[in-house]
Design a protein around this motif. Structure first.
Motif, PDB file in Angstrom:
ATOM      1  N   ARG A  17      70.532   9.005  31.220  1.00 36.27           N
ATOM      2  CA  ARG A  17      70.374   9.474  32.595  1.00 36.27           C
ATOM      3  C   ARG A  17      70.340  10.998  32.587  1.00 36.27           C
ATOM      4  N   LEU A  18      69.368  11.559  33.275  1.00 35.26           N
ATOM      5  CA  LEU A  18      69.197  13.018  33.310  1.00 35.26           C
ATOM      6  C   LEU A  18      68.996  13.457  34.756  1.00 35.26           C
ATOM      7  N   TRP A  19      69.639  14.579  35.091  1.00 32.00           N
ATOM      8  CA  TRP A  19      69.492  15.152  36.421  1.00 32.00           C
ATOM      9  C   TRP A  19      69.186  16.650  36.309  1.00 32.00           C
ATOM     10  N   LEU A  20      68.212  17.109  37.080  1.00 31.60           N
ATOM     11  CA  LEU A  20      67.925  18.532  37.225  1.00 31.60           C
ATOM     12  C   LEU A  20      68.756  19.002  38.412  1.00 31.60           C
ATOM     13  N   VAL A  21      69.657  19.968  38.176  1.00 29.87           N
ATOM     14  CA  VAL A  21      70.680  20.315  39.159  1.00 29.87           C
ATOM     15  C   VAL A  21      70.610  21.794  39.528  1.00 29.87           C
ATOM     16  N   ASP A  22      70.840  22.100  40.806  1.00 32.19           N
ATOM     17  CA  ASP A  22      70.879  23.503  41.219  1.00 32.19           C
ATOM     18  C   ASP A  22      72.315  24.026  41.193  1.00 32.19           C
ATOM     19  N   ARG A  23      72.520  25.270  41.602  1.00 32.10           N
ATOM     20  CA  ARG A  23      73.841  25.909  41.510  1.00 32.10           C
ATOM     21  C   ARG A  23      74.902  25.211  42.354  1.00 32.10           C
ATOM     22  N   THR A  24      74.497  24.537  43.406  1.00 35.67           N
ATOM     23  CA  THR A  24      75.458  23.877  44.299  1.00 35.67           C
ATOM     24  C   THR A  24      75.776  22.452  43.856  1.00 35.67           C
ATOM     25  N   GLY A  25      75.139  22.006  42.778  1.00 34.18           N
ATOM     26  CA  GLY A  25      75.349  20.640  42.311  1.00 34.18           C
ATOM     27  C   GLY A  25      74.381  19.644  42.905  1.00 34.18           C
ATOM     28  N   HIS A  26      73.424  20.130  43.689  1.00 37.40           N
ATOM     29  CA  HIS A  26      72.433  19.240  44.304  1.00 37.40           C
ATOM     30  C   HIS A  26      71.405  18.795  43.267  1.00 37.40           C
ATOM     31  N   VAL A  27      71.066  17.504  43.293  1.00 39.98           N
ATOM     32  CA  VAL A  27      70.097  16.953  42.344  1.00 39.98           C
ATOM     33  C   VAL A  27      68.679  17.192  42.836  1.00 39.98           C
ATOM     34  N   LEU A  28      67.892  17.876  42.005  1.00 38.07           N
ATOM     35  CA  LEU A  28      66.502  18.181  42.342  1.00 38.07           C
ATOM     36  C   LEU A  28      65.540  17.136  41.786  1.00 38.07           C
ATOM     37  N   ALA A  29      65.912  16.514  40.666  1.00 39.34           N
ATOM     38  CA  ALA A  29      65.069  15.487  40.048  1.00 39.34           C
ATOM     39  C   ALA A  29      65.952  14.625  39.158  1.00 39.34           C
ATOM     40  N   GLU A  30      65.501  13.407  38.898  1.00 39.80           N
ATOM     41  CA  GLU A  30      66.312  12.463  38.133  1.00 39.80           C
ATOM     42  C   GLU A  30      65.428  11.628  37.221  1.00 39.80           C
ATOM     43  N   ARG A  31      65.980  11.280  36.058  1.00 42.10           N
ATOM     44  CA  ARG A  31      65.287  10.410  35.110  1.00 42.10           C
ATOM     45  C   ARG A  31      66.293   9.403  34.551  1.00 42.10           C
ATOM     46  N   ARG A  32      65.860   8.155  34.398  1.00 38.89           N
ATOM     47  CA  ARG A  32      66.698   7.108  33.805  1.00 38.89           C
ATOM     48  C   ARG A  32      65.852   6.286  32.850  1.00 38.89           C
ATOM     49  N   VAL A  48      63.295  12.636  22.459  1.00 37.28           N
ATOM     50  CA  VAL A  48      63.625  11.875  23.667  1.00 37.28           C
ATOM     51  C   VAL A  48      64.003  12.827  24.794  1.00 37.28           C
ATOM     52  N   LEU A  49      64.879  13.784  24.495  1.00 42.12           N
ATOM     53  CA  LEU A  49      65.296  14.729  25.530  1.00 42.12           C
ATOM     54  C   LEU A  49      64.113  15.541  26.044  1.00 42.12           C
ATOM     55  N   GLN A  50      63.281  16.030  25.141  1.00 42.27           N
ATOM     56  CA  GLN A  50      62.168  16.880  25.551  1.00 42.27           C
ATOM     57  C   GLN A  50      61.188  16.130  26.453  1.00 42.27           C
ATOM     58  N   SER A  51      60.975  14.852  26.177  1.00 41.49           N
ATOM     59  CA  SER A  51      60.039  14.081  27.006  1.00 41.49           C
ATOM     60  C   SER A  51      60.527  14.004  28.443  1.00 41.49           C
ATOM     61  N   HIS A  52      61.836  13.894  28.636  1.00 41.66           N
ATOM     62  CA  HIS A  52      62.385  13.822  29.992  1.00 41.66           C
ATOM     63  C   HIS A  52      62.448  15.205  30.638  1.00 41.66           C
ATOM     64  N   LEU A  53      62.719  16.228  29.844  1.00 40.22           N
ATOM     65  CA  LEU A  53      62.710  17.594  30.380  1.00 40.22           C
ATOM     66  C   LEU A  53      61.305  17.959  30.870  1.00 40.22           C
ATOM     67  N   ALA A  54      60.303  17.554  30.116  1.00 41.09           N
ATOM     68  CA  ALA A  54      58.931  17.837  30.512  1.00 41.09           C
ATOM     69  C   ALA A  54      58.572  17.086  31.797  1.00 41.09           C
ATOM     70  N   ALA A  55      59.106  15.870  31.933  1.00 42.46           N
ATOM     71  CA  ALA A  55      58.794  15.048  33.105  1.00 42.46           C
ATOM     72  C   ALA A  55      59.331  15.655  34.393  1.00 42.46           C
ATOM     73  N   VAL A  56      60.450  16.407  34.295  1.00 38.89           N
ATOM     74  CA  VAL A  56      61.015  17.045  35.498  1.00 38.89           C
ATOM     75  C   VAL A  56      60.651  18.530  35.564  1.00 38.89           C
ATOM     76  N   ALA A  57      59.773  18.957  34.668  1.00 37.50           N
ATOM     77  CA  ALA A  57      59.299  20.350  34.634  1.00 37.50           C
ATOM     78  C   ALA A  57      60.449  21.342  34.514  1.00 37.50           C
ATOM     79  N   ALA A  58      61.392  21.052  33.614  1.00 36.30           N
ATOM     80  CA  ALA A  58      62.521  21.955  33.401  1.00 36.30           C
ATOM     81  C   ALA A  58      62.048  23.209  32.668  1.00 36.30           C
ATOM     82  N   PRO A  59      62.352  24.413  33.177  1.00 33.75           N
ATOM     83  CA  PRO A  59      61.978  25.655  32.494  1.00 33.75           C
ATOM     84  C   PRO A  59      62.499  25.686  31.060  1.00 33.75           C
ATOM     85  N   ALA A  60      61.778  26.358  30.191  1.00 36.30           N
ATOM     86  CA  ALA A  60      62.102  26.356  28.768  1.00 36.30           C
ATOM     87  C   ALA A  60      63.455  26.967  28.458  1.00 36.30           C
ATOM     88  N   ASP A  61      63.947  27.870  29.335  1.00 35.96           N
ATOM     89  CA  ASP A  61      65.227  28.520  29.067  1.00 35.96           C
ATOM     90  C   ASP A  61      66.381  27.895  29.843  1.00 35.96           C
TER      91      ASP A  61
END
Length: 310
Positions: A17-32, A48-61
């Motif tokens: 389970r992966l969540w893209l999270v902002d500074r307040t803890g709000h979930v911007l995107a999710e993968r399962r 495996v991790l990179q495939s999900h990071l790419a799916a939520v367009a997580a910045p490289a840094d």
């Protein structure tokens, strides 16, 4: 759209389970997915991790914080354990950084109970505890965390004092599929039989030493008196959960009752089980608890290091 601050990952044995999270803890995107530790060990954790990071367009840094079985000895990078009595704050200080990755990826440690009489370990649940209780929880809490391997945890003033693991979920799977009792539950539909479940919980709670005998009644009662496959299934489930509760509730129960950290079907089952025994529970959603715990840990780790949260 709010900018992401970090990526939270709960990497279990059989689930991811992966969540893209902002500074307040709000979930911007999710993968399962079902790419847990066992599958990722074969496919490769980085891929495996990179495939999900790419799916939520997580910045490289963007930093990534992981809890769960990815930090086991047979996982991606061993994150070790914090020994009991274990302050939840100590979990944050021992996060292991994954070497050889351009991105800052860290894995939280588990908790170990190095007691020769009652040795035990947990991975992932410590993050749920952190999210449910916080870093500075006062007083005592008795926490029930249902799952394939259920955990019962005693926490005092933010420190894990003792815990026990019960293979309740795994036993149910094996008993209902690989034993003679599979005949009793064959063809069971999704219909619930609350009465059968509660009766089984109470019977096993009152006589846990007879659990193996009570399990067989799912078959014998059906043969002699009739009954549906669903009733047999609920008898198996209720018996195993009732025996677990007999052990979990054998010590002192705090006045506030039991903290139940669970989601979905398991949350419903355990609430019914505690209701059958007239035990007060305070339910907390497990998904919310682990996300909150990862957010707290990320804020503590990256605001005190070179890769501060955005």
């Amino acid at each position: 759209m709010t900018d992401p601050a970090f990526v939270a990952v709960d990497w279990g044995t059989s689930s991811f389970r992966l969540w893209l999270v902002d500074r307040t803890g709000h979930v911007l995107a999710e993968r399962r997915s079902g790419e847990g530790m066992l599958a990722a060990a074969k496919a490769g954790f980085p891929g495996v991790l990179q495939s999900h990071l790419a799916a939520v367009a997580a910045p490289a840094d963007l930093p990534v914080l992981v809890c769960g079985m990815a930090g086991a000895k047979t996982g991606w990078v061993e994150a070790g354990y914090v020994d009991t009595p274990a302050p939840l704050s100590a979990v944050l200080k021992q996060a292991a950084r994954v070497p050889g990755e351009a991105r800052d990826i860290r894995i939280l440690p588990g908790i170990a109970q190095r007691d020769k009489v009652a040795p035990d370990v947990m991975r992932g649940e410590e993050t749920q505890l952190l999210g449910a209780l916080g870093l500075h929880a006062a007083g005592e809490a008795l926490v029930c965390m249902p799952g394939t391997h259920s955990k019962w945890v005693r926490v005092k003033d933010g420190t894990v004092a003792h815990f026990s693991t019960f293979m309740t979920g795994e036993l149910f799977s094996v008993v209902s599929r690989e034993t003679i009792l599979s005949l009793a539950v064959a063809g069971a539909d999704d219909a619930e039989d609350v009465a059968s479940f509660k009766a089984a919980v109470k019977a096993a709670y009152e006589a846990p030493a007879f659990a193996a005998n009570l399990l067989f009644t799912a078959r014998s009662r059906q043969l002699l008196f009739g009954g549906t496959p669903a009733a047999a299934r609920e008898t198996l489930s209720g018996t195993l959960i009732g025996a677990e509760l007999a052990a979990g509730l054998s010590g002192t129960v705090p006045k506030a009752g039991i903290m139940l950290i669970a989601s979905g079907r398991l949350a419903d089952l355990y609430r019914l089980a505690f209701d059958a025994l007239s035990v007060n529970v305070n339910p907390i959603d497990a998904d919310e608890a682990v996300r909150r715990g990862l957010s707290m840990a990320a804020a503590a780790i990256w605001t005190k290091s070179e890769g501060s949260l955005r």
